[in-house]
Design an enzyme around this catalytic site. Structure first.
Site, mmCIF file in Angstrom:
data_model
loop_
_atom_site.group_PDB
_atom_site.id
_atom_site.type_symbol
_atom_site.label_atom_id
_atom_site.label_comp_id
_atom_site.label_asym_id
_atom_site.label_seq_id
_atom_site.Cartn_x
_atom_site.Cartn_y
_atom_site.Cartn_z
ATOM 1 N N SER A 1 0.824 -1.245 -0.099
ATOM 2 C CA SER A 1 -0.049 -0.015 -0.025
ATOM 3 C C SER A 1 0.900 1.193 0.086
ATOM 4 O O SER A 1 1.522 1.423 0.920
ATOM 5 C CB SER A 1 -0.957 0.060 1.186
ATOM 6 O OG SER A 1 -1.616 1.132 1.147
ATOM 7 N N HIS B 1 -0.981 -0.985 -4.359
ATOM 8 C CA HIS B 1 -2.272 -0.696 -3.656
ATOM 9 C C HIS B 1 -2.381 0.791 -3.550
ATOM 10 O O HIS B 1 -1.213 1.311 -2.908
ATOM 11 C CB HIS B 1 -2.552 -1.452 -2.779
ATOM 12 C CG HIS B 1 -3.819 -1.485 -2.034
ATOM 13 N ND1 HIS B 1 -4.988 -2.093 -2.607
ATOM 14 C CD2 HIS B 1 -4.406 -0.513 -0.997
ATOM 15 C CE1 HIS B 1 -6.107 -1.683 -1.806
ATOM 16 N NE2 HIS B 1 -5.797 -0.928 -1.096
ATOM 17 N N ASP C 1 -4.399 3.968 -2.037
ATOM 18 C CA ASP C 1 -5.728 4.226 -1.461
ATOM 19 C C ASP C 1 -6.046 5.616 -1.730
ATOM 20 O O ASP C 1 -5.316 6.674 -1.464
ATOM 21 C CB ASP C 1 -5.356 4.085 0.108
ATOM 22 C CG ASP C 1 -5.192 2.703 0.519
ATOM 23 O OD1 ASP C 1 -6.221 1.840 0.379
ATOM 24 O OD2 ASP C 1 -4.137 2.327 1.095
ATOM 25 N N MET D 1 -8.525 8.573 -1.030
ATOM 26 C CA MET D 1 -9.650 9.047 0.217
ATOM 27 C C MET D 1 -9.972 10.402 -0.083
ATOM 28 O O MET D 1 -9.080 11.146 -0.625
ATOM 29 C CB MET D 1 -9.040 8.880 1.508
ATOM 30 C CG MET D 1 -8.414 7.330 1.950
ATOM 31 S SD MET D 1 -7.930 7.370 3.560
ATOM 32 C CE MET D 1 -6.861 5.878 3.159
ATOM 33 N N HIS E 1 -7.962 1.613 -4.579
ATOM 34 C CA HIS E 1 -8.962 1.277 -3.458
ATOM 35 C C HIS E 1 -9.713 2.753 -3.343
ATOM 36 O O HIS E 1 -9.262 3.620 -2.606
ATOM 37 C CB HIS E 1 -8.635 0.832 -2.321
ATOM 38 C CG HIS E 1 -9.492 0.588 -1.336
ATOM 39 N ND1 HIS E 1 -8.893 0.157 0.156
ATOM 40 C CD2 HIS E 1 -10.828 0.521 -0.997
ATOM 41 C CE1 HIS E 1 -10.027 0.144 0.780
ATOM 42 N NE2 HIS E 1 -10.999 0.436 -0.022
ATOM 43 N N MET F 1 -12.064 5.010 -1.403
ATOM 44 C CA MET F 1 -12.761 5.257 -0.268
ATOM 45 C C MET F 1 -13.218 6.545 -0.408
ATOM 46 O O MET F 1 -12.673 7.603 0.356
ATOM 47 C CB MET F 1 -11.749 5.059 0.838
ATOM 48 C CG MET F 1 -11.271 3.642 1.335
ATOM 49 S SD MET F 1 -10.009 3.552 2.441
ATOM 50 C CE MET F 1 -8.872 3.622 1.491
ATOM 51 N N MET G 1 -12.353 -5.597 4.464
ATOM 52 C CA MET G 1 -11.608 -4.507 5.190
ATOM 53 C C MET G 1 -11.340 -5.313 6.421
ATOM 54 O O MET G 1 -12.428 -5.590 7.214
ATOM 55 C CB MET G 1 -12.369 -3.200 5.345
ATOM 56 C CG MET G 1 -12.288 -2.414 4.111
ATOM 57 S SD MET G 1 -10.667 -1.779 3.390
ATOM 58 C CE MET G 1 -10.116 -0.977 4.706
ATOM 59 N N PHE H 1 -7.561 5.295 7.563
ATOM 60 C CA PHE H 1 -6.021 5.390 7.840
ATOM 61 C C PHE H 1 -5.155 4.170 8.077
ATOM 62 O O PHE H 1 -5.683 3.003 8.151
ATOM 63 C CB PHE H 1 -5.902 5.896 9.546
ATOM 64 C CG PHE H 1 -6.653 7.093 9.498
ATOM 65 C CD1 PHE H 1 -5.828 8.450 9.279
ATOM 66 C CD2 PHE H 1 -7.937 7.455 9.916
ATOM 67 C CE1 PHE H 1 -6.458 9.684 9.424
ATOM 68 C CE2 PHE H 1 -8.466 8.730 9.982
ATOM 69 C CZ PHE H 1 -8.080 9.700 9.779
ATOM 70 N N GLY H 2 -3.653 4.379 7.566
ATOM 71 C CA GLY H 2 -2.804 3.269 7.703
ATOM 72 C C GLY H 2 -2.606 3.026 8.961
ATOM 73 O O GLY H 2 -2.592 3.858 9.923
ATOM 74 N N GLY H 3 -1.773 2.023 9.301
ATOM 75 C CA GLY H 3 -1.106 1.681 10.714
ATOM 76 C C GLY H 3 -2.143 0.941 11.526
ATOM 77 O O GLY H 3 -1.470 0.907 12.771
ATOM 78 N N ASP I 1 -7.185 -6.147 3.491
ATOM 79 C CA ASP I 1 -6.672 -4.761 3.858
ATOM 80 C C ASP I 1 -6.786 -4.233 5.065
ATOM 81 O O ASP I 1 -8.075 -4.114 5.590
ATOM 82 C CB ASP I 1 -7.333 -3.904 2.745
ATOM 83 C CG ASP I 1 -6.367 -2.517 2.621
ATOM 84 O OD1 ASP I 1 -5.557 -2.315 3.452
ATOM 85 O OD2 ASP I 1 -7.076 -1.606 2.035
ATOM 86 N N GLY I 2 -5.713 -4.075 5.774
ATOM 87 C CA GLY I 2 -5.741 -3.544 7.244
ATOM 88 C C GLY I 2 -4.880 -4.347 8.160
ATOM 89 O O GLY I 2 -5.401 -5.493 8.411
ATOM 90 N N GLY I 3 -3.955 -3.901 8.654
ATOM 91 C CA GLY I 3 -3.248 -4.509 9.737
ATOM 92 C C GLY I 3 -2.657 -5.969 9.309
ATOM 93 O O GLY I 3 -2.361 -6.655 10.065
#
Length: 224
Positions: free
Chosen positions: A8, A31, A33, A35, A64, A66, A135, A141-143, A173-175
């Protein structure tokens, strides 16, 4: 089905995006993102940056969205060079029509679900899609820390895909990290978006390969 690792760009250094994109050219997709500070409480990048990224790397772009009103904006990302476009079902006015338009314009059509959005009401839409994104954090938010409570949803989604005999991808996607990717793979995911786990590493390219090996180990499935 081959496993895929999609770094990402959200976790990259935005002051040197071209170099950051090239640093992970062993990945399957990049990827991106997008937003809009409306659908999610964050503002990232848009069509011009996607177009520039497409010129800076040979890795295909997985966008992606969002954003609000993806029905209007998704085609512009295909024109900018995206090879895969993901819209959120929570934001789309006409998801089937949008998926068909994305495919007609030559990109892979993908639909994303927020953590609280169940997959079951959208079972009949699956044949219209090339990928389904579950998701594993709240988008925006990332991280963020991986939500283990999404693992049953990943399993149910894989069961529905198999039930219909579809050759579609199941993305998470996420963590996603070395600590979580095996659980995601065992649950049925085959496309893994990783941000800080890749760009927070000393060697992003090696991080991509390490994540791929963990997913392969968990499933016995060879990567691309």
């Amino acid at each position: 089905m081959a496993l895929q690792i999609n770094p990402s760009i959200l976790s990259a250094d935005f002051s040197r995006l071209a170099d950051e994109a090239k640093s992970v050219e062993g990945a399957d997709w990049l990827h991106v993102d997008v937003m809009d500070n409306h659908f999610v409480p964050n503002l990232t990048l848009g069509v011009p940056v996607v177009e520039s990224l497409g010129k800076a790397t040979e890795t295909p772009l997985d966008c992606h969205l969002m954003i609000d009103d993806p029905d209007r904006w998704a085609p512009q990302y295909i024109e900018a060079g995206a090879g895969s476009v993901t819209f959120h079902v929570e934001a789309a006015a006409a998801p089937v029509r949008l998926a068909r338009e994305i495919r007609a314009k030559g990109a892979r059509a993908s639909m994303a679900l927020k953590p609280a959005t169940p997959i079951e009401p959208y079972e009949d839409l699956l044949p219209e899609l090339d990928m389904l994104l579950v998701m594993t954090v709240e988008p925006g938010f990332g991280g963020q820390a991986f939500l283990d409570i999404m693992l049953p949803k990943i399993r149910r989604t894989r069961q529905l895909i198999d039930k219909h005999g579809l050759q579609m991808w199941l993305q998470v996607d996420g963590g996603v990290s070395a600590a979580t990717i095996e659980r995601c793979a065992e649950a049925g995911a085959d496309v893994f978006v990783a941000g800080s786990a890749v760009y927070g590493a000393d060697d992003p390219a090696k991080a991509v390969q390490a994540l791929r090996q963990l997913a392969e180990k968990a499933t016995g499935t060879p990567g691309t």
